[in-house]
Design a protein around this motif. Structure first.
Motif, PDB file in Angstrom:
ATOM      1  N   ALA A   1       0.828  -1.206   0.000  1.00  0.00           N
ATOM      2  CA  ALA A   1       0.000   0.000   0.000  1.00  0.00           C
ATOM      3  C   ALA A   1       0.863   1.258   0.000  1.00  0.00           C
ATOM      4  O   ALA A   1       0.549   2.245  -0.694  1.00  0.00           O
TER       5      ALA A   1
ATOM      6  N   LYS B   1       2.334   1.459  -3.702  1.00  0.00           N
ATOM      7  CA  LYS B   1       1.390   1.688  -4.791  1.00  0.00           C
ATOM      8  C   LYS B   1       0.453   2.873  -4.545  1.00  0.00           C
ATOM      9  O   LYS B   1       0.131   3.618  -5.474  1.00  0.00           O
ATOM     10  N   LEU B   2      -0.017   3.038  -3.308  1.00  0.00           N
ATOM     11  CA  LEU B   2      -1.005   4.078  -3.028  1.00  0.00           C
ATOM     12  C   LEU B   2      -0.375   5.382  -2.538  1.00  0.00           C
ATOM     13  O   LEU B   2      -0.888   6.464  -2.834  1.00  0.00           O
ATOM     14  N   HIS B   3       0.722   5.265  -1.790  1.00  0.00           N
ATOM     15  CA  HIS B   3       1.358   6.463  -1.243  1.00  0.00           C
ATOM     16  C   HIS B   3       2.648   6.833  -1.979  1.00  0.00           C
ATOM     17  O   HIS B   3       3.378   7.720  -1.515  1.00  0.00           O
ATOM     18  N   HIS B   4       2.939   6.169  -3.097  1.00  0.00           N
ATOM     19  CA  HIS B   4       4.073   6.523  -3.969  1.00  0.00           C
ATOM     20  C   HIS B   4       5.387   6.607  -3.178  1.00  0.00           C
ATOM     21  O   HIS B   4       6.113   7.603  -3.237  1.00  0.00           O
TER      22      HIS B   4
END
Length: 232
Positions: free
Chosen positions: A157, A160-163
């Motif tokens: 996460a 992918k979501l928080h770069h």
């Protein structure tokens, strides 16, 4: 005393729990959770670099939970640098999520050791209390595997979501901006996946140890004594 078959299964389960603990410790210490290729976008835009020329602006990055490194390629050759996540870089990341990943793995190490102890206990003797028996061993293996899964999921996460890779690549970059071209989960990440799988295997072994296999009985031939046999 447990039977030989049950002893063997619990001894194997204890070994797997110990190996799982070692795997998590190794994975936490090695900075090879993620690798990738980074493009120096600022440098490429300045010279209007085309596809063949973009190679001069593509660097590399790798990092783990505590440290990492990168090779900056901004048209003037590669420049290597190393960095640490704590104490400075973590302020630029999702601090809560990153700390949670480390905490999940620490808790998983603890439960792996508890599982190791419980499996050793069940290999030596049959505990009087049910919680100390196979039920307890199942519980600790399940918790250890669950916390490893939580850590792996949280890391995915963060990436992918928080770069996460992009944030790390652009840390303290005031002039140049880097873009992520490629990301790959590396050995330490998959080691943690293997650790969670090991605890799933332990659950299977403990379940098998509770199966009561039918005992093979040898039939004894009935001796028929007749009157003639008595005479002789």
């Amino acid at each position: 005393m447990p039977g030989c078959f049950k002893k063997t299964l619990f001894a194997l389960a204890s070994l797997i729990s110990f190996v799982s603990c070692i795997l998590i410790v190794v994975a936490m210490g090695i900075p090879k959770w993620m690798t990738g290729k980074i493009l120096c976008k600022t440098g490429a835009d300045l010279v209007n670099a085309t596809d063949p020329e973009l190679v001069k602006f593509i660097g590399e990055i790798y990092y783990g939970l505590f440290r990492g490194g990168k090779i900056r390629q901004c048209g003037l050759g590669g420049r290597r640098s190393k960095f640490t996540i704590f104490p400075h870089m973590v302020k630029k990341l999702n601090t809560g999520l990153h700390v949670m990943i480390i905490m999940f793995l620490c808790v998983a190490i603890f439960f792996s050791l508890v599982s190791f102890g419980f499996c050793i206990l069940n290999a030596i003797k049959v505990p009087y209390r049910a919680i100390n028996g196979p039920a307890g061993a199942c519980l600790w293996n399940f918790l250890a595997g669950a916390f490893v899964v939580l850590a792996v999921t949280s890391f995915m996460a963060a990436v992918k979501l928080h770069h996460l890779t992009e944030r790390i690549a652009n840390f303290r970059e005031n002039v140049f901006q880097f873009v992520i071209l490629e990301e790959r989960f590396e050995d330490c990440f998959w080691i943690c996946v293997a650790s969670a799988t090991a605890h799933a295997v332990n659950l299977l072994l403990i379940a098998i140890s509770g199966i009561h296999f039918p005992k093979i009985k040898t039939k004894t031939e009935e001796v028929n004594v007749t009157a003639e046999d008595i005479m002789y």
